[in-house]
Design an enzyme around this catalytic site. Sequence first.
Site, PDB file in Angstrom:
ATOM      1  N   SER A 136      -8.640  12.115 -16.422  1.00  0.00           N
ATOM      2  CA  SER A 136      -9.125  10.832 -15.929  1.00  0.00           C
ATOM      3  C   SER A 136      -8.611  10.580 -14.512  1.00  0.00           C
ATOM      4  O   SER A 136      -7.810  11.364 -13.980  1.00  0.00           O
ATOM      5  CB  SER A 136      -8.669   9.709 -16.863  1.00  0.00           C
ATOM      6  OG  SER A 136      -7.249   9.629 -16.876  1.00  0.00           O
ATOM      7  N   TYR A 137      -9.048   9.476 -13.915  1.00  0.00           N
ATOM      8  CA  TYR A 137      -8.662   9.147 -12.542  1.00  0.00           C
ATOM      9  C   TYR A 137      -7.141   9.038 -12.439  1.00  0.00           C
ATOM     10  O   TYR A 137      -6.515   8.288 -13.188  1.00  0.00           O
ATOM     11  CB  TYR A 137      -9.321   7.825 -12.133  1.00  0.00           C
ATOM     12  CG  TYR A 137      -9.140   7.472 -10.684  1.00  0.00           C
ATOM     13  CD1 TYR A 137      -9.586   8.325  -9.679  1.00  0.00           C
ATOM     14  CD2 TYR A 137      -8.529   6.282 -10.301  1.00  0.00           C
ATOM     15  CE1 TYR A 137      -9.424   8.002  -8.345  1.00  0.00           C
ATOM     16  CE2 TYR A 137      -8.379   5.947  -8.969  1.00  0.00           C
ATOM     17  CZ  TYR A 137      -8.824   6.804  -7.992  1.00  0.00           C
ATOM     18  OH  TYR A 137      -8.661   6.484  -6.671  1.00  0.00           O
ATOM     19  N   PRO A 138      -6.513   9.803 -11.519  1.00  0.00           N
ATOM     20  CA  PRO A 138      -5.052   9.876 -11.503  1.00  0.00           C
ATOM     21  C   PRO A 138      -4.342   8.784 -10.702  1.00  0.00           C
ATOM     22  O   PRO A 138      -3.120   8.751 -10.687  1.00  0.00           O
ATOM     23  CB  PRO A 138      -4.792  11.248 -10.883  1.00  0.00           C
ATOM     24  CG  PRO A 138      -5.941  11.450  -9.944  1.00  0.00           C
ATOM     25  CD  PRO A 138      -7.124  10.787 -10.600  1.00  0.00           C
TER      26      PRO A 138
END
Length: 572
Positions: free
Chosen positions: A336-338
């Site tokens: 997922s978006y870090p």
Amino acid sequence: RIQILFEYGMIVLHVAEKNDAAKTISSILSRGTSSRREGRSVYNKIYSFPFQVFGSNCQNNMTSVAGHLMEYEFIGDYKKWQSCDPLSLFTCPIVKFVPEKMKKIKETLEAESRKAQKLVIWTDCDREGENIGQEIISVCTAVKPSLDVYRARFSEMTQRSIFSAVNSLSRLNVNLSEAVEARQELDFRIGCAFTRFQTMHLQKKFSDMISTVVSYGACQFPTLGFVVERYKEVQQFVAETFWKIKVSVEVENGETEFSWSRGRIFNQHACLILYQICLEEPTATVVNVSSRPKSKWRPVALETVQFEKMASRKLGLNAQRAMQIAESLYTKGIISYPRTETNKFPSSMNLSELVAKQQEHRDWGAFAGFVCESGPTPRQGNKSDEAHPPIHPTKCVTNLTGDDKKVYDFIARHFLACCSKDAKGTETTAEIDINGEKFTAKGLIILEKNYLEVYPYESWNAKLLPRMEVGQRFEPKSIEMVDGQTTSPPLLTEADLIGLMEKHGIGTDATHAEHIETIKNRNYVGLTPDKRCADCSPTPLKEHNIWNLFFGEFRIFYLLNALVFVFLVQRT
């Protein structure tokens, strides 16, 4: 073009933040059938595919930028260092423009905008992404004012997330973009003014030692300050000798040390007297034995700052490198978006489905199966940015190598550990008395390792105590008086530095790594062999105590000018 419009109804231009993201998103929307052509920039391709948007068949062209498209600059004489007072840079005119290195990307956007009727922004869904989106819009609408602009919002490069985003397009959040604009202008004006001031001041004062620019940044400067303050503490530290009494008791396969209740004392004569009292009657009497359940908590859901710190401490990667890898895994649809401040999973998130995907992995598949059977129960934190969930794996992959594998393995293991159960054990505390002096020892029996089975980044070791009962008397294996010396605080690690930046509100989760790399690249800070931050300014500057000048004499200038600028901003 007429034929395309007739067949598909309209042309939609999609723009992502990076080429990898554009490639992944176009592949998902086209189900792997998109065609690729060259743009004006060799690094930013154009992917074309038919797809239904806004309820009708459209021809879709997706391209990308490379982060921020524009930057600030002074105009006229304000560009020259010697032609104006640094103070005037707080209020002089500035312009935002597309620099030469971004001109090819700008040309691609302009060319594709002229053909399109609608524009969809696919930049990262955070403040910076919103501002990059606004920069794209300003370039595109300059050549095609009639473009209808939309914003796609997503947190991961998965089929479900991307299709959900394209089916629920919204408008750009102008307020978030303007917040970034305000910060950028403040950083630009303050950074340029203070850089010019301190460079000219220091070059005049140390003309034989300083010939390069001595830069200033609103976040760079306090970050450097943390390193310098700790470095000075270490340099000024004077070790002191202390003494203590140590008692050892034999246990199976070794011995256990009992700690003196007084800890340590700094008077050798006083310690010697107490030691001799113990030797006069060396028999130990058990005065208290207690046992209680003990738990070692599983980790909280993973957010960016914790990820950066763990990457530095456990993976041997600096924060900037770790974030680069995480962003690459994200654009490939693997995690997922870090960049997130959230450390609690929303109740609407299907964690069971995510855990079940990990059952395919050869190293932790069995553990994932155990979590699925008992049901994932994540340990939740208390932070949420209301934009992105905690960092987690979105698919199971086994073909990664090197640092990519290190980062993915950590994120996957952390996710499973978070969704598992705390480790369980029993802790026993025993207190003994030797002629009036008290000593204690603790033992641990681990009953259930639980999350520790999959999380090698933490340990919990059993410690044996001999079986004891209150009133029991026995002879210790040894009673010793030992000495030692106090040690200086350690130099800061990168993980320590990130923690201090977070605590004091310096930068954001997205910029911590960047600020640390800045002070390293400019040789203000160096790394010791064990990766700790140290002052690496030349020895002559140390002799002149240049950092006292920075953080003493200059501090009043910085504070007064910052207050003046805030006042001017409020007035306008």
